[in-house]
Design a protein around this motif. Structure first.
Motif, PDB file in Angstrom:
ATOM      1  N   ASP A  11       0.719  -1.114  -0.025  1.00  0.00           N
ATOM      2  CA  ASP A  11       0.194   0.028   0.066  1.00  0.00           C
ATOM      3  C   ASP A  11       0.866   1.183   0.029  1.00  0.00           C
ATOM      4  O   ASP A  11       0.479   2.488  -0.250  1.00  0.00           O
ATOM      5  CB  ASP A  11      -0.934  -0.034   1.294  1.00  0.00           C
ATOM      6  N   GLY A  12       1.949   0.958   0.383  1.00  0.00           N
ATOM      7  CA  GLY A  12       3.080   2.278   0.560  1.00  0.00           C
ATOM      8  C   GLY A  12       4.282   1.856   0.944  1.00  0.00           C
ATOM      9  O   GLY A  12       4.566   0.536   1.182  1.00  0.00           O
ATOM     10  N   PHE A  13       5.061   3.017   1.538  1.00  0.00           N
ATOM     11  CA  PHE A  13       6.342   2.457   2.260  1.00  0.00           C
ATOM     12  C   PHE A  13       6.800   3.283   3.381  1.00  0.00           C
ATOM     13  O   PHE A  13       5.959   4.504   3.601  1.00  0.00           O
ATOM     14  CB  PHE A  13       7.643   2.700   1.075  1.00  0.00           C
ATOM     15  N   ILE A  14       7.599   2.883   4.168  1.00  0.00           N
ATOM     16  CA  ILE A  14       8.094   3.836   5.304  1.00  0.00           C
ATOM     17  C   ILE A  14       9.512   4.112   5.041  1.00  0.00           C
ATOM     18  O   ILE A  14      10.371   3.350   4.278  1.00  0.00           O
ATOM     19  CB  ILE A  14       8.040   3.010   6.793  1.00  0.00           C
ATOM     20  N   GLU A  15       9.897   5.130   5.468  1.00  0.00           N
ATOM     21  CA  GLU A  15      11.530   5.720   5.363  1.00  0.00           C
ATOM     22  C   GLU A  15      12.061   5.429   6.955  1.00  0.00           C
ATOM     23  O   GLU A  15      11.592   5.883   7.876  1.00  0.00           O
ATOM     24  CB  GLU A  15      11.288   6.981   5.283  1.00  0.00           C
ATOM     25  N   ILE A  16      12.990   4.670   6.675  1.00  0.00           N
ATOM     26  CA  ILE A  16      13.952   4.339   7.818  1.00  0.00           C
ATOM     27  C   ILE A  16      15.245   5.189   7.712  1.00  0.00           C
ATOM     28  O   ILE A  16      16.243   4.904   6.821  1.00  0.00           O
ATOM     29  CB  ILE A  16      14.313   2.788   8.215  1.00  0.00           C
ATOM     30  N   PRO A  17      15.657   6.044   8.673  1.00  0.00           N
ATOM     31  CA  PRO A  17      16.730   6.864   8.479  1.00  0.00           C
ATOM     32  C   PRO A  17      18.045   6.097   8.534  1.00  0.00           C
ATOM     33  O   PRO A  17      18.057   5.013   9.186  1.00  0.00           O
ATOM     34  CB  PRO A  17      16.702   7.766   9.734  1.00  0.00           C
ATOM     35  N   GLU A  18      19.216   6.559   8.107  1.00  0.00           N
ATOM     36  CA  GLU A  18      20.445   6.213   7.910  1.00  0.00           C
ATOM     37  C   GLU A  18      20.989   5.649   9.463  1.00  0.00           C
ATOM     38  O   GLU A  18      21.649   4.869   9.537  1.00  0.00           O
ATOM     39  CB  GLU A  18      21.479   6.842   7.270  1.00  0.00           C
ATOM     40  N   SER A  19      20.305   6.317  10.309  1.00  0.00           N
ATOM     41  CA  SER A  19      21.141   6.186  11.707  1.00  0.00           C
ATOM     42  C   SER A  19      20.450   5.293  12.552  1.00  0.00           C
ATOM     43  O   SER A  19      20.860   4.800  13.672  1.00  0.00           O
ATOM     44  CB  SER A  19      20.882   7.700  12.601  1.00  0.00           C
ATOM     45  N   ARG A  20      19.464   4.613  12.016  1.00  0.00           N
ATOM     46  CA  ARG A  20      18.633   3.361  12.681  1.00  0.00           C
ATOM     47  C   ARG A  20      19.079   2.000  12.238  1.00  0.00           C
ATOM     48  O   ARG A  20      19.016   1.830  10.974  1.00  0.00           O
ATOM     49  CB  ARG A  20      17.060   3.625  12.525  1.00  0.00           C
ATOM     50  N   ALA A  21      19.386   1.102  13.269  1.00  0.00           N
ATOM     51  CA  ALA A  21      19.599  -0.277  12.853  1.00  0.00           C
ATOM     52  C   ALA A  21      18.777  -0.978  12.759  1.00  0.00           C
ATOM     53  O   ALA A  21      18.427  -2.283  12.087  1.00  0.00           O
ATOM     54  CB  ALA A  21      20.763  -0.562  13.878  1.00  0.00           C
ATOM     55  N   PHE A  22      17.406  -0.583  13.651  1.00  0.00           N
ATOM     56  CA  PHE A  22      16.082  -1.374  13.477  1.00  0.00           C
ATOM     57  C   PHE A  22      14.949  -0.553  13.884  1.00  0.00           C
ATOM     58  O   PHE A  22      15.249   0.572  14.692  1.00  0.00           O
ATOM     59  CB  PHE A  22      16.233  -2.563  14.543  1.00  0.00           C
ATOM     60  N   VAL A  23      13.936  -0.999  13.660  1.00  0.00           N
ATOM     61  CA  VAL A  23      12.583   0.092  14.042  1.00  0.00           C
ATOM     62  C   VAL A  23      11.766  -1.313  15.036  1.00  0.00           C
ATOM     63  O   VAL A  23      11.447  -2.249  14.412  1.00  0.00           O
ATOM     64  CB  VAL A  23      11.653   0.397  12.883  1.00  0.00           C
ATOM     65  N   GLU A  24      11.283  -0.940  16.083  1.00  0.00           N
ATOM     66  CA  GLU A  24      10.749  -1.815  17.055  1.00  0.00           C
ATOM     67  C   GLU A  24       9.395  -2.130  16.590  1.00  0.00           C
ATOM     68  O   GLU A  24       8.578  -1.403  16.035  1.00  0.00           O
ATOM     69  CB  GLU A  24      10.744  -1.089  18.443  1.00  0.00           C
ATOM     70  N   GLU A  25       8.893  -3.423  16.848  1.00  0.00           N
ATOM     71  CA  GLU A  25       7.413  -3.839  16.911  1.00  0.00           C
ATOM     72  C   GLU A  25       6.763  -2.791  17.522  1.00  0.00           C
ATOM     73  O   GLU A  25       7.030  -2.484  18.703  1.00  0.00           O
ATOM     74  CB  GLU A  25       7.400  -5.276  17.311  1.00  0.00           C
TER      75      GLU A  25
END
Length: 652
Positions: free
Chosen positions: A382-396
């Protein structure tokens, strides 16, 4: 010679380099009004005339002098002499004097001397006269000249997208052509020896996905796509196509040939034709992107993987096309919570496709696997999320912002869980009745149960085997503590060994997997197939008085995991493994032999409150139908309905 990427630049740096090197010009052309729909008008347009250009009757009736009707009543009508008749389109040749009236049609021009129209309903014709039973005020039932549009009035503002409404307004004042921004012409080139454009697919070849996808995206963003074809991995051929594109187009796009592999030549060619601004962007997917200027025109070397090519197009090319075409586009965004933890690469900004499901709020389900190469993953998202260069992961559970590809339309039926082709057959049969929309998100059985708990799914497809009891699915509902749900028995899937035609290694059972001359392809952890395998291997370990790890260590390929039954079959077909565990339907699809082990129960978990949804009722009716049973037998060998299909087990 292999070329290592120049130092990667950020998206912002790449955009700045392009902006500094490129002078954006909006070209203007004149087109007929009838062919102007959707175009962006390039100038303010003013009305050259009044609309209406004359006073006109709003009703059928009689044009009169209003003062002649004052005092008229039903029991005391006023008599006026009828001196003529005017139809719509006629030029009035008659004048209304005191005591006179002219019969008039709706839309007809008012005659000289008149200032009102008496509706025909309040009159009666009699011997060449008209009896008026009700008075009218000056201007009553008359549309005055210029009351809709006045000459000199601004009709359409510059940079407006022309729709039926604006086109109708312009047509009303006699405008037949308009000046609009020209659609930037974008040349599209695909590169690669492996690509073919339709026809029979030879081994080792793939169809050209990117050209069709990019041409559609160009049109969607206001450009005009020109497909130049497929260039083989030949420097002269690629160079010639790019030069042809530079002669005829405003922008040139190539896809493929941008990474550091042998035979990748886009960078070198563009370096010779003009100036390479960027070779490598700190982004995922799409790192091997090339941006250059040649003949004062932008040239983009997009990656070959479809999702990578599309995302880079969205980031760099689409805004440029819209700017040149004068098209504005508002990003549709929403906030959602991530369904599971996602790991990302430090130092690169990641654009991760997601599916959106509405429960108590919105939940974003990440597209998993090698999504940069899989076009189907992009088509489902449906779309996309943007994960910054400084993030190693995004939490549940973390809130993320989702940029939607288009307007989000909630599906009538949402199925989340372990995918099975039987569901596809079931949904196909459902569509023969009342139309509905559905969304199927494949996250595994455990993910499906989690979606049921959160209220995101109407139905979850599950096939979890409990190693202790040998029972499917019900123990896991209890283990997950799910309440207010039902388990609907689905159908059986034959699980067994998938081997080459003729079973050359004479595989008969699980003990054969431990042989030195047998290579195995495993399934991923958490899958029902993997649980079945480990359950049998545990029995072998107990029989031999050793640990399970000792048994698995003897299996050549136990640590090599495939994420689908199809991947297992393909590994056996290509000789990468002698045997794998999977379902009969995929074995037969690829012409392989199948050695049955046991039937697997594929069931459905449904929240009780969803039972009242019409589409859920239809799902269950179709599941229980004789037609579904026959279609499974005909189309999917090894998948079958049985005596328990449709049976309901409640969990309170």
């Amino acid at each position: 010679m292999r070329r290592i990427f120049r130092s990667l630049v950020s998206i912002e740096e790449a955009k700045q380099k392009l902006e500094e090197s490129l002078k954006i010009e909006r070209k203007v052309e004149e087109v007929s009004l009838r062919s102007s729909y959707g175009r962006i008008i390039a100038e303010d347009v003013y009305a050259p005339i009044d609309i209406p250009p004359f006073d006109r009757a709003a009703m059928d009736g009689y044009a009169v002098r209003a003062e002649d009707t004052f005092g008229a009543e039903e029991d005391k009508p006023i008599r006026l002499k009828v001196v003529g008749r005017i139809e719509a389109g006629d030029k009035p040749e008659v004048e209304v004097n005191k005591g006179e009236a002219v019969e008039i049609s709706t839309g007809a021009a008012m005659p000289k001397g008149s200032n009102a129209v008496v509706m025909v309903e309040y009159t009666s014709a009699e011997n060449g006269d008209v009896l008026v039973f009700r008075p009218v005020a000056p201007g009553e039932n008359v549309i005055a000249a210029g009351s809709d549009i006045m000459a000199g009035e601004l009709l359409v503002r510059k940079d407006t997208r022309l729709t039926a409404r604006e086109i109708g307004t312009l047509a009303a004042v006699g405008i037949t052509s308009v000046k609009v921004y020209s659609k930037p012409v974008v040349a599209v080139i695909s590169t690669g020896n492996e690509l073919i454009d339709g026809g029979e697919l030879e081994y080792g070849k793939i169809y050209d996905i990117n050209s069709a996808m990019l041409c559609a995206a160009i049109e969607e963003n206001g450009g005009k796509a020109v497909y130049l074809g497929i260039a083989r991995d030949n420097e002269e051929e690629i160079r010639k196509m790019i030069e042809d594109g530079l002669k005829t187009a405003d922008i040139v796009l190539t896809s493929g040939g941008t990474s550091t592999g042998i035979g990748d030549m886009i960078y070198r060619i563009l370096d010779n034709l003009g100036e390479v601004l960027v070779h490598g962007v700190a982004v995922k997917p799409g790192k091997p992107t090339v941006i250059a200027i040649a003949n004062n025109k932008p040239v983009f070397g997009l990656p070959g993987y479809p999702t990578s090519a599309f995302m880079i197009f969205e980031i760099f090319v689409a805004p440029l096309i819209r700017r040149m075409a004068g098209v504005s586009k508002e990003d549709s965004r929403l906030k959602a919570k991530l369904s599971s933890r996602v790991f990302s690469a430090l130092g690169r900004r990641e654009f991760l496709p997601v599916n959106i499901v509405k429960g108590e709020g919105y939940t974003a389900y990440p597209v998993t696997g090698n999504y940069s190469a899989a076009i189907s993953k992009l088509g489902e998202a449906d779309g996309f999320i943007e994960i910054p260069e400084s993030r190693a992961f995004v939490e549940e559970g973390e809130e993320v912002e989702v940029k939607l590809f288009s307007t989000l339309k909630p599906a009538d039926l949402i199925i989340i869980g372990s995918h099975c082709v039987g569901i596809d057959v079931l949904l196909e049969l459902m569509r023969k009745g009342k139309p509905f929309t559905s969304k199927v998100i494949n996250v595994g059985s455990s993910g499906g149960l989690a979606a049921i708990r959160r209220g995101e799914a109407d139905i979850a497809g599950v096939h979890l085997l409990d190693a202790e009891t040998g029972e499917y699915n019900a123990p896991y509902i209890k283990r997950y503590g799910l309440r207010g749900v039902v388990l609907v028995k689905g159908y059986m899937r034959d699980q067994g060994f998938i081997v080459a035609r003729g079973n050359p290694k004479d595989i008969k059972g699980f003990d054969d997997l431990l042989r030195d001359d047998v290579t195995f392809i495993n399934r991923n952890q958490g899958s029902g197939t993997r649980i079945l395998l480990d359950m049998h291997l545990k029995k072998i370990a107990e029989q031999r008085g050793v640990k399970l790890e000792d048994v698995t260590a003897k299996i050549d390929g136990y640590t090599i995991e495939a994420k689908s039954h199809t991947a297992v079959a393909v590994a056996v077909l290509m000789g990468k493994a002698d045997v794998g565990l999977g379902i009969r339907s995929v074995a037969e699809r690829y012409g392989l032999d199948f050695i049955p082990v046991r039937g697997e129960e594929y069931d459905f978990v449904i929240r009780k409150e969803r039972f009242e949804k019409d589409v859920v009722k239809r799902f269950l009716d179709t599941l229980r139908s004789e037609e579904f049973k026959k279609e499974l037998e005909k189309r999917l060998p090894g998948i079958r309905a049985y005596e328990k299909t449709g049976e309901i087990i409640e969990f309170t």
